[in-house]
Design a protein around this motif. Structure first.
Motif, mmCIF file in Angstrom:
data_model
loop_
_atom_site.group_PDB
_atom_site.id
_atom_site.type_symbol
_atom_site.label_atom_id
_atom_site.label_comp_id
_atom_site.label_asym_id
_atom_site.label_seq_id
_atom_site.Cartn_x
_atom_site.Cartn_y
_atom_site.Cartn_z
ATOM 1 N N GLU A 1 -19.544 33.916 -24.609
ATOM 2 C CA GLU A 1 -20.971 33.176 -23.676
ATOM 3 C C GLU A 1 -20.330 31.906 -22.788
ATOM 4 N N ALA A 2 -19.560 31.040 -23.352
ATOM 5 C CA ALA A 2 -19.005 30.023 -22.639
ATOM 6 C C ALA A 2 -18.363 30.335 -21.362
ATOM 7 N N HIS A 3 -17.511 31.367 -21.508
ATOM 8 C CA HIS A 3 -16.709 31.701 -20.015
ATOM 9 C C HIS A 3 -17.802 32.465 -19.014
ATOM 10 N N LEU A 4 -18.776 33.216 -19.464
ATOM 11 C CA LEU A 4 -19.777 33.823 -19.102
ATOM 12 C C LEU A 4 -20.753 32.708 -18.108
ATOM 13 N N VAL A 5 -21.132 31.784 -18.967
ATOM 14 C CA VAL A 5 -22.052 30.692 -18.339
ATOM 15 C C VAL A 5 -21.201 29.941 -17.258
ATOM 16 N N GLN A 6 -19.974 29.719 -17.728
ATOM 17 C CA GLN A 6 -19.129 28.873 -16.716
ATOM 18 C C GLN A 6 -18.747 29.627 -15.407
ATOM 19 N N TRP A 7 -18.725 30.793 -15.702
ATOM 20 C CA TRP A 7 -18.293 31.798 -14.246
ATOM 21 C C TRP A 7 -19.647 31.901 -13.436
ATOM 22 N N LEU A 8 -20.624 32.384 -14.167
ATOM 23 C CA LEU A 8 -22.066 32.570 -13.250
ATOM 24 C C LEU A 8 -22.332 31.173 -12.684
ATOM 25 N N SER A 9 -22.254 30.224 -13.327
ATOM 26 C CA SER A 9 -22.712 28.716 -12.889
ATOM 27 C C SER A 9 -21.835 28.592 -11.615
ATOM 28 N N ARG A 10 -20.672 28.734 -11.411
ATOM 29 C CA ARG A 10 -19.747 28.612 -10.499
ATOM 30 C C ARG A 10 -19.895 29.363 -9.236
ATOM 31 N N ARG A 11 -20.451 30.748 -9.770
ATOM 32 C CA ARG A 11 -20.780 31.518 -8.664
ATOM 33 C C ARG A 11 -22.057 31.303 -7.938
ATOM 34 N N VAL A 12 -23.057 30.951 -8.790
ATOM 35 C CA VAL A 12 -24.342 30.905 -8.210
ATOM 36 C C VAL A 12 -24.644 29.498 -7.362
ATOM 37 N N GLY A 13 -23.568 28.530 -8.069
ATOM 38 C CA GLY A 13 -23.740 27.064 -7.491
ATOM 39 C C GLY A 13 -24.372 26.158 -8.091
#
Length: 267
Positions: free
Chosen positions: A146-158
């Motif tokens: 989850e931590a990686h998922l949220v960080q990754w998606l946050s970075r891509r969405v901006g």
């Protein structure tokens, strides 16, 4: 009550909005007295409506724009037809938006943002239909990361994202994935309950609006609530009735609000 039509969804929504006549209002109230679970859902919707009305009261209190004043509307009628038609169309659109804002307690969809909101909801519903049926690969990154998922998606969405905790509502996070949406990156979080029913939360960078109230739509057997908050468009989608999905959407909204303003989490 013999001869009266059954209480339906339109009656419940009109009850929430305060638009029922006295006799029908009493009929709906008596119906809710006999259906306490539904009454609780209606109360939640009323509370949410009032909270959103209070938060967007500043918009309703703004003065009427000069272009919508009677004198200016009359002057527009004396202009050449090509200019008059454009002015009248703009005035009608503005008056319609103001009327909706006052009647619905903060429903604030303006111009292109309305179209953008509708497009995002449609894309979210389409993504929901495609991926909830997947059994082997419903998500790209599982909940165990989850931590990686949220960080990754946050970075891509901006923008900073959060995967809300829906344990109390009976749903657990199973993971998420990255999706395209009109040239923008969108995040999809997927949840599942003990019965195998799945729910998705879709998020992408929104338009110019900072906040709107909930907008509901249903396509076939899939329901969705969408809104904009802090520049992000959110859509929660599930195969559920409106009254079932509303408290889940409200829970997500409150958790996201608390995350964006930590002081609220202590209230």
């Amino acid at each position: 009550m013999t001869g009266e039509r059954p209480i339906g969804e339109d009656d419940l929504q009109a009850f929430v909005d305060g638009r029922l006549g006295s006799s029908r209002h009493e009929a709906v109230r008596a119906y809710l007295d006999d259906h306490p679970a539904l009454a609780d859902q209606v109360k939640l919707e009323i509370d949410l409506r009032e909270a959103l009305r209070a938060r967007l009261a500043f918009k309703a209190a703004e003065p009427v724009p000069s272009r919508l004043r009677i004198a200016n509307l009359m002057a527009a009628q004396r202009r050449p037809s090509w200019g008059r038609n454009a002015a009248v169309a703009a005035a009608v659109a503005g008056l319609f938006i103001g009327t909706v804002l006052g009647a619905a307690g903060g429903v604030w969809w303006v111009g292109s943002d309305h179209r953008a909101g509708t497009s995002v909801a449609g894309n979210a519903i389409a993504a929901h239909r495609i991926y909830v049926g997947e059994r082997l690969h419903p998500v790209e990154v599982p909940a165990e990361q989850e931590a990686h998922l949220v960080q990754w998606l946050s970075r891509r969405v901006g923008k900073p994202l959060t995967a809300p905790n829906l344990t109390v509502q009976g749903y657990r996070l199973i993971g998420g994935r990255l999706l395209p949406d009109s040239g923008e990156a969108a995040a999809l979080f997927m949840y599942e309950n003990a019965g195998g029913n799945r729910l998705t939360l879709y998020a992408r960078s929104g338009g110019t609006e900072e906040q709107t109230s909930f907008r509901f739509e249903s396509r076939d057997d899939v329901s969705a609530f969408s809104w904009i908050d802090n520049g992000l468009s959110y859509v929660v989608t599930a195969k559920a009735e409106r009254a079932q999905l509303l408290p889940i959407a409200e829970t997500i909204y409150r958790q996201l609000e608390a995350t964006s303003d930590p002081a609220k989490s202590r209230l």
